[in-house]
Scaffold this active site. Structure first.
Site, mmCIF file in Angstrom:
data_model
loop_
_atom_site.group_PDB
_atom_site.id
_atom_site.type_symbol
_atom_site.label_atom_id
_atom_site.label_comp_id
_atom_site.label_asym_id
_atom_site.label_seq_id
_atom_site.Cartn_x
_atom_site.Cartn_y
_atom_site.Cartn_z
ATOM 1 N N ARG A 124 -12.965 6.104 -7.189
ATOM 2 C CA ARG A 124 -11.670 6.630 -7.627
ATOM 3 C C ARG A 124 -11.790 7.918 -8.444
ATOM 4 O O ARG A 124 -11.080 8.890 -8.193
ATOM 5 C CB ARG A 124 -11.014 5.543 -8.486
ATOM 6 C CG ARG A 124 -9.624 5.804 -8.958
ATOM 7 C CD ARG A 124 -9.251 4.806 -10.062
ATOM 8 N NE ARG A 124 -9.446 3.417 -9.655
ATOM 9 C CZ ARG A 124 -8.539 2.689 -9.011
ATOM 10 N NH1 ARG A 124 -7.382 3.205 -8.690
ATOM 11 N NH2 ARG A 124 -8.795 1.440 -8.681
ATOM 12 N N CYS A 183 10.702 -2.143 7.028
ATOM 13 C CA CYS A 183 11.659 -3.236 6.929
ATOM 14 C C CYS A 183 11.060 -4.302 6.021
ATOM 15 O O CYS A 183 10.551 -5.320 6.492
ATOM 16 C CB CYS A 183 11.942 -3.802 8.295
ATOM 17 S SG CYS A 183 12.651 -2.566 9.345
ATOM 18 N N GLU A 184 11.093 -4.030 4.723
ATOM 19 C CA GLU A 184 10.369 -4.846 3.753
ATOM 20 C C GLU A 184 10.870 -4.407 2.378
ATOM 21 O O GLU A 184 10.703 -3.247 2.016
ATOM 22 C CB GLU A 184 8.879 -4.510 3.906
ATOM 23 C CG GLU A 184 7.917 -5.301 3.122
ATOM 24 C CD GLU A 184 7.370 -6.473 3.942
ATOM 25 O OE1 GLU A 184 7.193 -7.518 3.334
ATOM 26 O OE2 GLU A 184 7.173 -6.322 5.155
HETATM 27 C C1 LIG Z 1 -15.036 -0.286 -5.427
HETATM 28 C C2 LIG Z 1 -16.414 -0.219 -5.868
HETATM 29 C C3 LIG Z 1 -16.875 0.903 -6.547
HETATM 30 C C4 LIG Z 1 -15.992 2.051 -6.925
HETATM 31 O O1 LIG Z 1 -15.011 1.691 -7.829
HETATM 32 P P1 LIG Z 1 -14.036 2.813 -8.436
HETATM 33 O O2 LIG Z 1 -13.147 2.068 -9.326
HETATM 34 O O3 LIG Z 1 -13.318 3.407 -7.278
HETATM 35 O O4 LIG Z 1 -14.896 3.793 -9.144
HETATM 36 C C5 LIG Z 1 -18.217 0.949 -6.881
HETATM 37 N N1 LIG Z 1 -19.051 -0.074 -6.564
HETATM 38 C C6 LIG Z 1 -18.633 -1.167 -5.913
HETATM 39 C C7 LIG Z 1 -19.589 -2.232 -5.589
HETATM 40 C C8 LIG Z 1 -17.308 -1.291 -5.556
HETATM 41 O O5 LIG Z 1 -16.903 -2.381 -4.924
#
Ligand SMILES: *Cc1c(COP(=O)(O)O)cnc(C)c1O
Length: 433
Positions: free
Chosen positions: A294, A362-363
């Site tokens: 993210r 439609c939700e």
């Molecule tokens: C989703 C995930 C991430 C990344 O998480 P973010 O919150 O997007 O930084 C890293 N490692 C694992 C194992 C994940 O499942």
């Protein structure tokens, strides 16, 4: 600047995304459309790489957790910026390979890798498996032996941390579906099994406590628990772990009410804790892997929609409906995730109106946000939802047989199509009878 420095308003009063005029983008490429500012992604990659190597040591490596946003172009950026990647499925590995991403820098995750996944990943030459459980360890060991190879692995460990984020994105607690818990003794058991398993080389441990976390303490706590566990492994098994993957999960600012995180500072703080704990427990500092998803891509993105019907229900609420919704962004429906929305063609006007922004499905739950602060809108306006770079396109569906929007990448203010818009023909391409 609006929320992040890649969002601004130009002299026409239009929203700009990475210096490109959002209204012109909507005219040129149609709506809905995902817009992605490449410079922001590259800047975030560099921040992570620089901070990781500066504070953890030259061999530290950030991986891009590619489930956040997956298409060939993003793997090319990760490769060019010197990052590894984390993949969670055969499809992600296939996409990474198709983009020319070096397989040895792929870490393969997932709590339920199928036999097919294991074979495909070995065929692809994936560098490291992050093994979740004993069943998987046995299946991988058997397949590696059959092939006469030794596969490098990390073990996914649950440190037992509650990071105070949304329930659906917590992953490091003891009763999680992911990994083996330290407190139940299962973590030590699987370490011993991995050390004696044929065709397996245990390189290290992994933990990931959750997502959208703003506080550094849960990371420091998890890191210290992991370091303690590494010391225990050294003591009980005489084996020193080389690599510690601390997962991802640092939060992103979605609205004015969220804090902004300085990622370099956060990495510095976590590194200080890890360094201290390694000294205290007399173990060498392992190679540290970070796994942001993210925080590398979310802020780089925005989604553009065209406003359709606007409905005011006196004494209740106002609805602004757009030509997308939960098929392109299911996060409000799933987690009540908060976003910033604005009218891109009047971005300089104050956001003094309250509205529920609804999609076209439609939700009733097909909403992008309720009670959002936005400008008054009318049919034909361009509505932008900001900070949609992560977990939007990668979570998109064709619900209501709605084609997925394109991804338009902006580089130095210039747009190009990175993923084309799906067509109705694409929607029926797999229909056989
Ligand atoms: C989703 C995930 C991430 C990344 O998480 P973010 O919150 O997007 O930084 C890293 N490692 C694992 C194992 C994940 O499942």
């Amino acid at each position: 600047m609006i929320i992040h420095e890649n969002f601004d308003v130009n002299e026409k009063g239009h929203l700009t995304i990475g210096d490109a005029d959002a209204v012109e983008l909507a005219e040129k490429f149609g709506t809905p459309a995902y817009i992605l500012d490449e410079n922001t992604i590259r800047k975030n990659c560099r921040t992570y790489l620089r901070a990781a190597t500066e504070y953890f040591g030259a061999d530290a490596l950030p991986l891009y957790a590619s489930k956040a946003l997956c298409f060939t172009g993003i793997y090319k950026i990760a490769a060019e910026e010197g990052l590894g990647v984390d993949c969670v499925s055969g499809g992600e590995i296939f996409t990474a390979k198709k983009a020319g991403f070096p397989a040895e820098k792929i870490y393969f995750h997932g709590n339920n890798k199928t036999n097919r996944d294991i074979k495909d990943a070995l065929d692809a030459g994936v560098g490291t498996f992050v093994v979740d459980n004993e069943d998987e360890l046995e299946a991988l060991s058997a397949e590696a032996v059959r092939r006469g190879i030794t596969q490098r692995i990390l073990l996914r460990i649950t440190p037992g941390i509650d990071p105070h984020t949304h329930r659906a994105v917590v992953t490091g607690n003891v009763d999680s579906k992911f990994g083996s818990a330290i407190v139940t003794g299962q973590a030590m058991e699987i370490v011993k099994k991995a050390l004696s398993a044929d065709g397996i080389r245990l390189a290290g441990l992994h933990c990931h406590i959750g997502s959208q976390i703003f506080d550094i303490d849960p990371f420091s706590d998890a890191a210290s628990i992991m370091v303690k566990f590494i010391a225990e492994i050294k003591e009980k098994c005489g084996y020193e772990i080389d690599e510690l993957n601390l997962g991802g999960g640092l939060g992103v600012r979605y609205t004015e009410y969220d804090r902004e995180i300085d990622y370099a500072e956060a990495i510095k703080d976590i590194a200080a804790v890890v360094t201290d704990f390694c000294k205290e427990h007399r173990i060498k500092m392992p190679k540290i892997i970070l796994e942001p998803g993210r925080s590398l891509v979310a802020a780089a993105g925005a989604t553009l929609y065209t406003v359709g019907s606007v409905k005011e229900i006196p004494g209740f609420k106002n609805y602004i409906s757009v030509d997308g919704g939960m098929p392109d962004n299911p996060r409000y429906a799933l987690y009540q995730s908060q976003y910033t929305a604005l009218i891109a063609n009047r971005a300089d006007a104050p956001r003094g109106y309250r509205a529920t922004v609804a999609g076209r499905c439609c939700e009733s739950g097909d909403l992008l946000g309720e009670n959002m602060e936005i400008q008054k809108a009318e049919r034909g306006d361009i509505l932008a939802v900001l900070v949609t770079g992560a977990y939007n396109y990668s979570m998109a569906s064709n619900y209501n047989r709605i084609p997925r929007p394109p991804i338009i990448m902006i580089k130095d203010g210039e747009p190009r199509i990175a993923v084309r818009r799906e067509t109705y023909e694409d929607l029926t391409a797999n229909d056989v009878i």
